[in-house]
Motif scaffolding. Structure first.
Motif, PDB file in Angstrom:
ATOM      1  N   GLY A 199    -113.589   9.238 123.167  1.00 57.00           N
ATOM      2  CA  GLY A 199    -114.821   8.664 123.699  1.00 57.00           C
ATOM      3  C   GLY A 199    -114.739   7.164 123.867  1.00 57.00           C
ATOM      4  O   GLY A 199    -115.730   6.511 124.210  1.00 57.00           O
ATOM      5  N   THR A 200    -113.560   6.603 123.627  1.00 56.36           N
ATOM      6  CA  THR A 200    -113.355   5.157 123.728  1.00 56.36           C
ATOM      7  C   THR A 200    -113.208   4.727 125.177  1.00 56.36           C
ATOM      8  O   THR A 200    -112.594   5.419 125.986  1.00 56.36           O
ATOM      9  N   LYS A 201    -113.746   3.566 125.506  1.00 58.41           N
ATOM     10  CA  LYS A 201    -113.636   3.024 126.858  1.00 58.41           C
ATOM     11  C   LYS A 201    -112.547   1.945 126.887  1.00 58.41           C
ATOM     12  O   LYS A 201    -112.653   0.945 126.184  1.00 58.41           O
ATOM     13  N   PRO A 202    -111.507   2.127 127.700  1.00 57.56           N
ATOM     14  CA  PRO A 202    -110.434   1.133 127.774  1.00 57.56           C
ATOM     15  C   PRO A 202    -110.844  -0.071 128.628  1.00 57.56           C
ATOM     16  O   PRO A 202    -111.436   0.086 129.698  1.00 57.56           O
ATOM     17  N   LEU A 203    -110.496  -1.245 128.164  1.00 59.74           N
ATOM     18  CA  LEU A 203    -110.730  -2.491 128.895  1.00 59.74           C
ATOM     19  C   LEU A 203    -109.421  -3.276 128.888  1.00 59.74           C
ATOM     20  O   LEU A 203    -108.906  -3.625 127.828  1.00 59.74           O
ATOM     21  N   ILE A 204    -108.868  -3.515 130.072  1.00 59.24           N
ATOM     22  CA  ILE A 204    -107.579  -4.211 130.184  1.00 59.24           C
ATOM     23  C   ILE A 204    -107.774  -5.722 130.076  1.00 59.24           C
ATOM     24  O   ILE A 204    -108.647  -6.304 130.714  1.00 59.24           O
ATOM     25  N   LEU A 205    -106.948  -6.354 129.247  1.00 59.62           N
ATOM     26  CA  LEU A 205    -106.919  -7.813 129.131  1.00 59.62           C
ATOM     27  C   LEU A 205    -105.469  -8.239 129.251  1.00 59.62           C
ATOM     28  O   LEU A 205    -104.663  -7.983 128.359  1.00 59.62           O
ATOM     29  N   THR A 206    -105.113  -8.859 130.375  1.00 59.79           N
ATOM     30  CA  THR A 206    -103.706  -9.110 130.643  1.00 59.79           C
ATOM     31  C   THR A 206    -103.516 -10.443 131.355  1.00 59.79           C
ATOM     32  O   THR A 206    -104.467 -11.201 131.529  1.00 59.79           O
ATOM     33  N   THR A 207    -102.287 -10.724 131.772  1.00 55.87           N
ATOM     34  CA  THR A 207    -101.991 -11.990 132.421  1.00 55.87           C
ATOM     35  C   THR A 207    -102.103 -11.865 133.935  1.00 55.87           C
ATOM     36  O   THR A 207    -102.082 -10.780 134.494  1.00 55.87           O
ATOM     37  N   PHE A 208    -102.198 -12.996 134.610  1.00 53.60           N
ATOM     38  CA  PHE A 208    -102.359 -13.025 136.068  1.00 53.60           C
ATOM     39  C   PHE A 208    -101.184 -12.354 136.766  1.00 53.60           C
ATOM     40  O   PHE A 208    -101.346 -11.705 137.798  1.00 53.60           O
ATOM     41  N   ASP A 209     -99.994 -12.448 136.203  1.00 51.01           N
ATOM     42  CA  ASP A 209     -98.801 -11.893 136.830  1.00 51.01           C
ATOM     43  C   ASP A 209     -98.765 -10.365 136.802  1.00 51.01           C
ATOM     44  O   ASP A 209     -97.895  -9.766 137.417  1.00 51.01           O
ATOM     45  N   ASP A 210     -99.695  -9.749 136.087  1.00 56.09           N
ATOM     46  CA  ASP A 210     -99.694  -8.301 135.977  1.00 56.09           C
ATOM     47  C   ASP A 210    -100.555  -7.622 137.040  1.00 56.09           C
ATOM     48  O   ASP A 210    -100.952  -6.474 136.885  1.00 56.09           O
ATOM     49  N   ASP A 211    -100.823  -8.314 138.129  1.00 58.89           N
ATOM     50  CA  ASP A 211    -101.756  -7.759 139.119  1.00 58.89           C
ATOM     51  C   ASP A 211    -101.261  -6.461 139.750  1.00 58.89           C
ATOM     52  O   ASP A 211    -102.054  -5.679 140.269  1.00 58.89           O
ATOM     53  N   GLU A 212     -99.941  -6.203 139.680  1.00 62.44           N
ATOM     54  CA  GLU A 212     -99.441  -4.952 140.258  1.00 62.44           C
ATOM     55  C   GLU A 212     -99.931  -3.735 139.488  1.00 62.44           C
ATOM     56  O   GLU A 212     -99.846  -2.603 139.964  1.00 62.44           O
ATOM     57  N   TYR A 213    -100.457  -3.957 138.296  1.00 64.83           N
ATOM     58  CA  TYR A 213    -100.960  -2.851 137.480  1.00 64.83           C
ATOM     59  C   TYR A 213    -102.451  -2.582 137.692  1.00 64.83           C
ATOM     60  O   TYR A 213    -102.988  -1.620 137.139  1.00 64.83           O
ATOM     61  N   ILE A 214    -103.130  -3.423 138.460  1.00 63.88           N
ATOM     62  CA  ILE A 214    -104.583  -3.304 138.588  1.00 63.88           C
ATOM     63  C   ILE A 214    -104.991  -1.929 139.092  1.00 63.88           C
ATOM     64  O   ILE A 214    -105.831  -1.247 138.491  1.00 63.88           O
ATOM     65  N   VAL A 215    -104.409  -1.521 140.202  1.00 62.32           N
ATOM     66  CA  VAL A 215    -104.772  -0.235 140.799  1.00 62.32           C
ATOM     67  C   VAL A 215    -104.451   0.902 139.839  1.00 62.32           C
ATOM     68  O   VAL A 215    -105.275   1.805 139.629  1.00 62.32           O
ATOM     69  N   ALA A 216    -103.282   0.866 139.218  1.00 63.01           N
ATOM     70  CA  ALA A 216    -102.894   1.930 138.289  1.00 63.01           C
ATOM     71  C   ALA A 216    -103.850   1.989 137.099  1.00 63.01           C
ATOM     72  O   ALA A 216    -104.195   3.076 136.629  1.00 63.01           O
ATOM     73  N   ALA A 217    -104.285   0.834 136.629  1.00 59.04           N
ATOM     74  CA  ALA A 217    -105.202   0.804 135.485  1.00 59.04           C
ATOM     75  C   ALA A 217    -106.521   1.464 135.834  1.00 59.04           C
ATOM     76  O   ALA A 217    -107.071   2.258 135.059  1.00 59.04           O
ATOM     77  N   ILE A 218    -107.048   1.165 137.012  1.00 59.70           N
ATOM     78  CA  ILE A 218    -108.312   1.756 137.436  1.00 59.70           C
ATOM     79  C   ILE A 218    -108.154   3.259 137.612  1.00 59.70           C
ATOM     80  O   ILE A 218    -109.016   4.049 137.209  1.00 59.70           O
ATOM     81  N   GLN A 219    -107.049   3.667 138.205  1.00 62.24           N
ATOM     82  CA  GLN A 219    -106.790   5.093 138.397  1.00 62.24           C
ATOM     83  C   GLN A 219    -106.716   5.843 137.073  1.00 62.24           C
ATOM     84  O   GLN A 219    -107.046   7.025 136.993  1.00 62.24           O
ATOM     85  N   ASN A 220    -106.289   5.144 136.044  1.00 69.11           N
ATOM     86  CA  ASN A 220    -106.082   5.795 134.758  1.00 69.11           C
ATOM     87  C   ASN A 220    -107.230   5.599 133.776  1.00 69.11           C
ATOM     88  O   ASN A 220    -107.054   5.789 132.569  1.00 69.11           O
ATOM     89  N   GLY A 221    -108.397   5.229 134.290  1.00 67.86           N
ATOM     90  CA  GLY A 221    -109.586   5.246 133.456  1.00 67.86           C
ATOM     91  C   GLY A 221    -110.040   3.931 132.871  1.00 67.86           C
ATOM     92  O   GLY A 221    -111.018   3.897 132.120  1.00 67.86           O
ATOM     93  N   ALA A 222    -109.343   2.825 133.171  1.00 71.11           N
ATOM     94  CA  ALA A 222    -109.789   1.534 132.653  1.00 71.11           C
ATOM     95  C   ALA A 222    -111.172   1.200 133.212  1.00 71.11           C
ATOM     96  O   ALA A 222    -111.428   1.373 134.397  1.00 71.11           O
ATOM     97  N   LYS A 223    -112.053   0.734 132.358  1.00 69.56           N
ATOM     98  CA  LYS A 223    -113.415   0.401 132.761  1.00 69.56           C
ATOM     99  C   LYS A 223    -113.588  -1.080 133.079  1.00 69.56           C
ATOM    100  O   LYS A 223    -114.678  -1.535 133.400  1.00 69.56           O
ATOM    101  N   GLY A 224    -112.495  -1.807 133.004  1.00 71.26           N
ATOM    102  CA  GLY A 224    -112.552  -3.227 133.338  1.00 71.26           C
ATOM    103  C   GLY A 224    -111.171  -3.820 133.354  1.00 71.26           C
ATOM    104  O   GLY A 224    -110.215  -3.240 132.802  1.00 71.26           O
TER     105      GLY A 224
END
Length: 214
Positions: free
Chosen positions: A75-100
């Motif tokens: 029931g936990t909501k994932p929230l990604i906190l990362t560096t600017f250089d990790d932008d290639e992961y943005i789409v994958a993070a959203i696809q995999n349930g990240a709420k932010g």
């Protein structure tokens, strides 16, 4: 009632520093810090955690993979906190349930506010992150949809294509010569048919055909 948070980051300085900062806010209770995605999944599976604050690049299991397991199995909501250089992961993070998706140079107060927003059911995306998504999408002038077109009306498909090109509701309304309110209604219909939560996911769905984003 305090928001129960777990922090996952392979950099001990960052995760412990974040714990100290977040612990200064009365509304947040940092339950634990872990050093990789696998530990994050294990902790959330065994404890009552509201928000999992996840780095992306971690050993054993990265934050994107962890977000998928955490959102799907707990029931936990994932929230990604990362560096600017990790932008290639943005789409994958959203696809995999990240709420932010936040950047590590974000002010502590904004991170606190993002945690509260996600806890209350909102999706949090910084403007700079959304801009990067739009710039990547607009490189494809005529994106080829990978969806079942039979599920949507011609107007809905047209709006989805324009969203995938990074256009705002205002720009879409101007393009199609209809009101912004009508555009919003069409978007609500699309979200209802797909089970998605926001327009960024619509763009990703249109381009990839993947709708299992929760």
């Amino acid at each position: 009632m305090k928001i129960k948070v777990m922090i996952a980051d392979d950099n001990s300085f960052i995760r412990e520093g974040m714990k100290i900062i977040l612990s200064t806010y009365d509304e947040i209770d940092v339950l634990a810090t872990v050093e990789d995605g696998r530990q994050a999944v294990e902790y959330c599976s065994g404890h009552d955690v509201d928000i999992a604050l996840l780095d992306v690049r971690m050993p054993n299991m990265n934050g994107v993979e962890a977000a998928k397991f955490i959102s799907g199995q707990t029931g936990t909501k994932p929230l990604i906190l990362t560096t600017f250089d990790d932008d290639e992961y943005i789409v994958a993070a959203i696809q995999n349930g990240a709420k932010g998706y936040l950047l590590k140079n974000t002010e502590p107060e904004r991170i606190r506010d993002a945690i509260k927003s996600v806890y209350h059911g909102s999706i949090v995306m910084q403007d700079v992150v959304l801009d990067k998504i739009k710039s990547n999408l607009t490189e494809r002038k005529d994106p080829e949809p990978k969806i079942d077109k039979s599920l949507f009306t011609e107007r809905e498909l047209g709006i989805m294509a324009l969203i995938a090109r990074g256009l705002s509701n205002k720009a879409i309304a101007k393009e199609l010569f209809i009101s912004e309110g009508t555009i919003a209604n069409y978007i609500s219909s699309i979200l209802g048919k797909t089970g998605l939560e926001h327009r960024t996911q619509i763009a990703i769905y249109y381009l990839t055909g993947k709708s299992n984003l929760n």
